[in-house]
Design an enzyme around this catalytic site. Structure first.
Site, PDB file in Angstrom:
ATOM      1  N   ASP A   1      -0.187  -4.843   8.555  1.00 52.91           N
ATOM      2  CA  ASP A   1       0.719  -5.349   7.520  1.00 52.91           C
ATOM      3  C   ASP A   1       0.682  -6.874   7.462  1.00 52.91           C
ATOM      4  OD1 ASP A   1       2.534  -2.859   6.647  1.00 52.91           O
ATOM      5  OD2 ASP A   1       2.191  -2.738   8.804  1.00 52.91           O
ATOM      6  N   TYR A   2       0.811  -7.496   8.621  1.00 53.72           N
ATOM      7  CA  TYR A   2       0.810  -8.959   8.650  1.00 53.72           C
ATOM      8  C   TYR A   2      -0.540  -9.527   8.228  1.00 53.72           C
ATOM      9  CZ  TYR A   2       5.389  -9.093  10.896  1.00 53.72           C
ATOM     10  OH  TYR A   2       6.735  -8.976  11.160  1.00 53.72           O
TER      11      TYR A   2
END
Length: 405
Positions: free
Chosen positions: A177-178
């Site tokens: 996600d990051y």
């Protein structure tokens, strides 16, 4: 720990971003824009909000620590995009925005009448960041996905863990996600740069797995070139040695990274065995990788007789890259983290005095800042609709009565 500084003009002052996403990926891209001075409006479902508000450790006011940290600097507005009135309202906001971030499952915005054609019609200069599990196109585009799935599909989970054990979580299930948010945010900036030159907006399409796939160093060319399939190696690094975690006399661990023959020669001298770096022994990276077990055994025999601090001091003096394998409590106590301001303490109206990771990228003229942590759901709905669209209190009240905001 560094306190939050008063807001100074940010590098992205003047940009307006609408964050429609949930959880972390696209919202993280928007968070970075907010740290750099952009006005970011977080659009959430009335009464429910971003699911990130319930991800992680809960707090006494209902929202989690994840939300407080990752919702920083954003203005929370509630609009039900599923309702026709809500969709119309969003298009009015889009007309005033520079960029939109979303990470819904493919086809969701189109189902609400808010696809790229509608957004572009409302604002031809708009940049739309779309992060989804497998991208907007391809045979898997419609599949649901989360960070753990993207880590696995992207190839990093297969490399994580010990050789004789099942694949492990690569540190965090949210790594993908990051990474997607990071690459997506960079591409957004590039698209905005192009927009400023051409006057035309565009779509930035990022698949959740692509960020982790992109950072796997030589994995792709190594397979294409020689058919090599890298396996799990625990703390080891496949292409160099010694490059691992080593025990110390006081029960700690130290990371040592000899990424060149010159550095290994320094380590050999430090160990008191300079002959190890001579031809016929371990003078080259290739020789050390071939005899990785012997190299690691030699290094371990040395490290386990020194305390962590003594070992780190010796390596620093000899210019051998080494560092402690830290837990979070040790990070809080480390003077370098303090000197760099890597941990930021924010005085927040709801959370009090709370530590969060500081923005990354120290800019000398336009420093990033954190003005506040994640707001309460809908905290600025009225203010944004009045400020951006000139709506009256009565108009907003009517929308609220109908459940559109």
């Amino acid at each position: 720990m560094t306190p939050a500084a008063p807001k100074a003009p940010g590098a992205l002052d003047g940009l307006r971003v609408l964050d429609l996403g949930t959880f972390i990926a696209a919202p993280f891209a928007a968070t970075m824009f907010a740290e750099m001075g952009a006005e970011v409006v977080k659009v959430e479902l009335p009464g429910i909000g971003d699911h990130c508000r319930r991800l992680g450790t809960p707090t006494e006011h209902g929202d989690t620590l994840v939300w407080l940290s990752e919702g920083r600097n954003k203005r929370s507005v509630t609009i039900d995009l599923r309702k026709p009135e809500g969709a119309v309202l969003l298009l009015r906001l889009v007309a005033q925005a520079d960029a939109v971030c979303e990470n819904f499952q493919v086809g969701t915005l189109e189902k609400w009448g808010l696809g790229w054609d509608q957004l572009r019609a409302a604002n031809p200069r708009l940049v739309l960041l779309r992060i989804s599990g497998y991208g907007q196109e391809g045979p898997y585009a419609a599949r649901p996905c989360f960070g753990r799935i993207a880590n696995a599909f992207g190839g990093i989970s297969f490399l994580s863990g010990e050789p004789d054990r099942p694949p492990a979580n690569p540190g965090s299930a949210t790594l993908a996600d990051y990474m997607a948010g990071l690459f997506g945010g960079f591409a957004m900036l590039a698209a905005l740069r192009h927009r400023d030159r051409s006057g035309r907006g565009q779509v930035v399409d990022v698949a959740l797995y692509e960020g982790v796939f992109r950072i796997l160093d030589e994995l792709v060319p190594a397979y294409d070139h020689g058919g090599h399939v890298r396996e799990r190696a625990g703390a080891e690094t496949a292409i160099v040695a010694p490059h691992s975690h080593y025990p110390t006399a006081d029960g700690r661990w130290v990371a040592i990274a000899c990424t060149s023959d010159t550095i290994f020669a320094r380590l050999a001298q430090l160990i008191g065995a300079p002959e190890l770096a001579q031809p016929g022994r371990w003078a080259t990276t290739a020789a050390r990788v071939r005899d990785r077990a012997g190299v690691n055994a030699t290094v371990t025999a040395w490290t386990q007789n020194l305390t962590r601090d003594a070992l780190l001091s010796a390596c620093e003096a000899a210019q051998v890259p080494a560092g402690p394998v830290y837990a979070i409590d040790e990070i809080f106590a480390d003077p370098h983290y303090a000197a760099r301001g890597s941990i930021l303490r924010v005085a927040d109206a709801r959370a009090g005095n709370l530590a969060v990771p500081a923005p990354v990228g120290r800019m000398s003229e336009t420093p990033a800042h954190v003005a506040h942590l994640g707001q309460a759901l809908g905290a600025e709905t009225d203010a944004v609709l009045q400020g951006w669209l000139g709506m009256t209190a009565g108009e907003i009240a009517a929308l609220r009565e109908r459940g559109a905001v």
